[in-house]
Design a protein around this motif. Structure first.
Motif, PDB file in Angstrom:
ATOM      1  N   UNK A 145       2.921  -2.404  -2.161  1.00  0.00           N
ATOM      2  CA  UNK A 145       2.336  -1.363  -1.658  1.00  0.00           C
ATOM      3  C   UNK A 145       0.973  -1.218  -1.071  1.00  0.00           C
ATOM      4  N   UNK A 146       0.413  -2.397  -1.630  1.00  0.00           N
ATOM      5  CA  UNK A 146      -1.081  -3.135  -1.195  1.00  0.00           C
ATOM      6  C   UNK A 146      -1.104  -3.368   0.424  1.00  0.00           C
ATOM      7  N   UNK A 147      -0.326  -3.971   0.642  1.00  0.00           N
ATOM      8  CA  UNK A 147      -0.174  -4.591   1.834  1.00  0.00           C
ATOM      9  C   UNK A 147       0.054  -3.556   3.144  1.00  0.00           C
ATOM     10  N   UNK A 148       0.280  -2.207   2.741  1.00  0.00           N
ATOM     11  CA  UNK A 148       0.410  -1.124   3.702  1.00  0.00           C
ATOM     12  C   UNK A 148      -0.990  -0.390   3.787  1.00  0.00           C
ATOM     13  N   UNK A 149      -1.930  -0.511   2.724  1.00  0.00           N
ATOM     14  CA  UNK A 149      -3.095   0.209   2.694  1.00  0.00           C
ATOM     15  C   UNK A 149      -4.437  -0.609   3.279  1.00  0.00           C
ATOM     16  N   UNK A 150      -4.766   0.131   4.029  1.00  0.00           N
ATOM     17  CA  UNK A 150      -6.100  -0.379   4.889  1.00  0.00           C
ATOM     18  C   UNK A 150      -7.150   0.697   4.730  1.00  0.00           C
ATOM     19  N   UNK A 151      -8.329   0.208   5.134  1.00  0.00           N
ATOM     20  CA  UNK A 151      -9.464   1.243   5.294  1.00  0.00           C
ATOM     21  C   UNK A 151     -10.363   0.951   6.455  1.00  0.00           C
ATOM     22  N   UNK A 186     -18.781  -5.575   7.480  1.00  0.00           N
ATOM     23  CA  UNK A 186     -19.096  -5.285   6.127  1.00  0.00           C
ATOM     24  C   UNK A 186     -18.026  -4.424   5.535  1.00  0.00           C
ATOM     25  N   UNK A 187     -17.439  -4.646   4.476  1.00  0.00           N
ATOM     26  CA  UNK A 187     -16.553  -3.755   3.980  1.00  0.00           C
ATOM     27  C   UNK A 187     -17.099  -2.843   2.857  1.00  0.00           C
ATOM     28  N   UNK A 188     -16.740  -1.614   3.057  1.00  0.00           N
ATOM     29  CA  UNK A 188     -17.297  -0.553   2.361  1.00  0.00           C
ATOM     30  C   UNK A 188     -16.160  -0.027   1.271  1.00  0.00           C
ATOM     31  N   UNK A 189     -14.967  -0.156   1.336  1.00  0.00           N
ATOM     32  CA  UNK A 189     -14.144   0.113   0.120  1.00  0.00           C
ATOM     33  C   UNK A 189     -12.644  -0.189   0.556  1.00  0.00           C
ATOM     34  N   UNK A 190     -11.731  -0.168  -0.437  1.00  0.00           N
ATOM     35  CA  UNK A 190     -10.551  -0.576   0.006  1.00  0.00           C
ATOM     36  C   UNK A 190      -9.655  -1.102  -1.470  1.00  0.00           C
ATOM     37  N   UNK A 191      -8.742  -1.629  -1.278  1.00  0.00           N
ATOM     38  CA  UNK A 191      -7.586  -1.843  -2.395  1.00  0.00           C
ATOM     39  C   UNK A 191      -8.340  -2.881  -3.042  1.00  0.00           C
ATOM     40  N   UNK A 207       3.133   6.008   8.985  1.00  0.00           N
ATOM     41  CA  UNK A 207       2.615   7.102   8.079  1.00  0.00           C
ATOM     42  C   UNK A 207       1.119   6.951   8.412  1.00  0.00           C
ATOM     43  N   UNK A 208       0.161   8.098   8.253  1.00  0.00           N
ATOM     44  CA  UNK A 208      -1.151   7.951   8.149  1.00  0.00           C
ATOM     45  C   UNK A 208      -1.261   7.762   6.666  1.00  0.00           C
ATOM     46  N   UNK A 209      -1.936   6.337   6.236  1.00  0.00           N
ATOM     47  CA  UNK A 209      -1.843   5.990   4.689  1.00  0.00           C
ATOM     48  C   UNK A 209      -2.952   6.360   4.347  1.00  0.00           C
ATOM     49  N   UNK A 223      -9.075   6.355   1.068  1.00  0.00           N
ATOM     50  CA  UNK A 223      -9.116   5.462   2.104  1.00  0.00           C
ATOM     51  C   UNK A 223      -7.860   6.002   3.271  1.00  0.00           C
ATOM     52  N   UNK A 224      -8.346   6.159   4.318  1.00  0.00           N
ATOM     53  CA  UNK A 224      -7.271   6.716   5.177  1.00  0.00           C
ATOM     54  C   UNK A 224      -7.128   5.866   6.423  1.00  0.00           C
TER      55      UNK A 224
END
Length: 564
Positions: free
Chosen positions: A28-34, A17-22, A532-534, A312-313
């Motif tokens: 850049x968006x490809x590197x951001x996950x939650x 279940x997704x709670x938040x994200x891009x 990195x810690x994104x 989101x980290x």
């Protein structure tokens, strides 16, 4: 999670279940996950979601959202101007439109490795060299010359064939060496034939590519230069306008195959190249989401805006990488090992991320058993030893009297900062003199990286959804092009081919793992430095976002704005 392999049609997995994200898309968006929460197992027949399926925020989200909330316009950042809006002429445009204005047969999320059906209503693999796909009902956008007509199998065939021939697409070798033919047997069915089995066929780098897998009208596929000036899509959003490759405007596609979606009325992109300006624009709600360079920026935004902002980290899958030539005097494995040993990775992490990062092998840590262990990384790719580095380089006779060129991407502070640290460390620790040359993304990609026009080149890798893509750079050819660094090693090339032909997960995972150790031993000139810690920040009124599923979440049609 438990899974057999990327080829299988039946597979056990846990749904998330997704709670938040891009909510936007782009490099850049490809590197951001939650992060996501585990839900009960809920496999659909054949291990695939029904056709038309897409990432959903929760099972009950639709019932909770009134129609009045489904007409907002998302404001997103564009970090750099596009050289071309043609998705066949730029990695940036190809990715952005692939996630927004074009539809696809399916997609394979990073978190499960299970292909999720999009336009395809059924996919069957009667043998390892044959893929049969049946398409459901979908429509092109209402623009001439197609005027909103239904998508046919011949459109899919023409799209795949055209994409496989484009030299400027960032295609994997699957498109140039594995794909054999595509046939439309009638209006609803295609048959794809392969030249050789490939266990990674359905991943997002190969057949499931968000770029090459984009479905465009047959008329346009036969003359793709028409996309230089006009885009006719098949996806959730319709292309409206741009200003010389910037400030794109998209609107909801009223004939999108999932009725009632997307919930947004559109997306407007604003060109903001400097990070400081992006942070200011975010605080002023001129954009609704921003990728953060480090934890200091994260903490400052939290202090400014508190609970109004969602942070989101995660550990990034984008690996900061140094590549040098792999031929001539560079071919001695000790040259790569010396350069790698001379890089103080903790200094990179401290200077670029205020200590918020991790060591990485070629395959980043989020891939678990397919990645190297911490002990293996610190013994090979992650070890800093200046004395050993000097001794290794000295034993090769490497020419330190000349000046070498390092290419990096501009604009943007982080790419320049990474290149500067490389320059300083290699001068101080090995006596290698480096001249920095910044290039716009289009020239950097086409001429310097793909064209092998560099001594050194630096970049953050894409956050791939499969581990094979990270080790693919060791092959003799990459996406139909000669190895970018001029590196040729028969043993590594054979190992890459072997893992692609291995359909047992456990065995293939071990092969991917072992390739990284063999690459160190053989001097593959693709040096991972750190991940990195994104962090990303999004205003809390942007609801329905999806994270924890890699770039799959960028297909989400249920993002909406809940502003006061």
């Amino acid at each position: 999670m438990e899974r057999t392999n990327y080829w299988s049609r039946t597979i056990s997995r846990r749904r998330l279940m997704a709670v938040s994200g891009t909510a936007g898309a782009g490099l850049a968006a490809l590197a951001l996950t939650g992060c996501g929460d585990d839900d009960d197992s809920d496999d659909s027949p054949g291990g695939e979601t029904p056709a038309g399926g897409s990432p959903q925020p929760s099972a009950s989200a639709e019932a909770q959202v009134p129609d009045s909330k489904k007409n907002g316009t998302l404001l997103s950042r564009q970090g750099a101007a596009f050289a071309s809006i043609n998705p066949y002429k730029g990695l940036d445009s190809g990715l952005l439109w692939g996630f927004t204005i074009f539809d696809h047969l399916f997609y394979t999320p990073y978190d499960t490795g299970v292909r999720e059906l999009f336009l395809a209503s059924k996919i069957e693999t009667p043998d390892p060299l044959t893929i049969n796909a049946t398409i459901g009902e979908g429509f092109f956008h209402n623009k001439a010359p197609v005027n909103g007509r239904a998508i046919k199998a011949t459109d899919v065939k023409a799209s795949l064939e055209s994409a496989s021939k484009q030299t400027r697409i960032s295609n994997s070798s699957w498109w140039t060496t594995i794909l054999s033919s595509v046939a439309a047997t009638d209006d609803k069915n295609i048959t794809v034939k392969l030249k050789a089995p490939d266990a990674w066929t359905f991943t997002s780098t190969n057949f499931g590519s968000p770029i090459a897998g984009s479905i465009i009208p047959e008329e346009i596929a036969l003359d793709p230069d028409r996309m230089d000036t006009a885009l006719i899509g098949s996806g959730r959003y319709e292309f409206v306008s741009h200003e010389n490759g910037t400030n794109f405007q998209l609107k909801r596609a009223e004939n999108w195959r999932i009725k009632g979606e997307p919930w947004l009325a559109g997306i407007n992109y604003k060109l903001i190249q400097e990070q400081a300006l992006a942070l200011t624009a975010f605080s002023a709600e001129e954009i609704y989401s921003v990728a953060l360079s480090n934890k200091l920026e994260r903490d400052q935004l939290v202090q400014q805006h508190g609970k109004d902002v969602d942070i989101d980290t995660d550990v990034s899958r984008s690996v900061w990488t140094v590549v040098h030539r792999g031929d001539g005097q560079w071919a001695n494995p000790k040259v790569m090992q010396a350069i790698s040993r001379a890089l103080d990775r903790q200094e990179f992490i401290d200077l670029m991320n205020f200590g918020d990062g991790e060591l990485s092998g070629p395959v980043p840590p989020p891939f678990g058993s397919q990645a190297l262990t911490e002990a293996e990384i610190t013994g090979t790719w992650g070890k800093t030893d200046i004395a050993e580095a000097k001794a290794l380089l000295s034993s090769t006779g490497f020419d330190t009297s000349k000046e070498y060129i390092l290419k990096f991407i501009t604009p943007g502070e982080r790419g320049a900062q990474f290149a500067q640290i490389v320059q300083q460390q290699l001068k101080q620790n090995l006596g290698i003199n480096i001249k920095l040359v910044g290039e716009d993304f289009g020239n950097w990609l086409a001429q310097s990286l793909y064209g092998s026009g560099f001594d050194f080149i630096t970049f953050p890798s894409l956050a791939y959804d499969d581990p094979s893509s990270y080790v693919g750079a060791y092959g003799k050819t990459i996406g139909g092009r000669p190895n970018w660094a001029g590196f040729v090693n028969e043993e590594l090339d054979a190992a890459i081919l072997e893992q692609k032909a291995t359909f047992n997960d456990e065995a293939r995972n071990k092969l991917v793992h072992d390739i990284q150790l063999k690459a160190w031993e053989l001097g593959a000139p693709y040096i991972p430095v750190f991940v990195a810690i994104s962090n990303s920040a999004t205003w809390g009124f942007v609801k329905g976002r999806v994270t924890g599923r890699g770039s799959y979440g960028l297909f989400n049609g249920r993002v909406y704005l809940d502003q006061a």
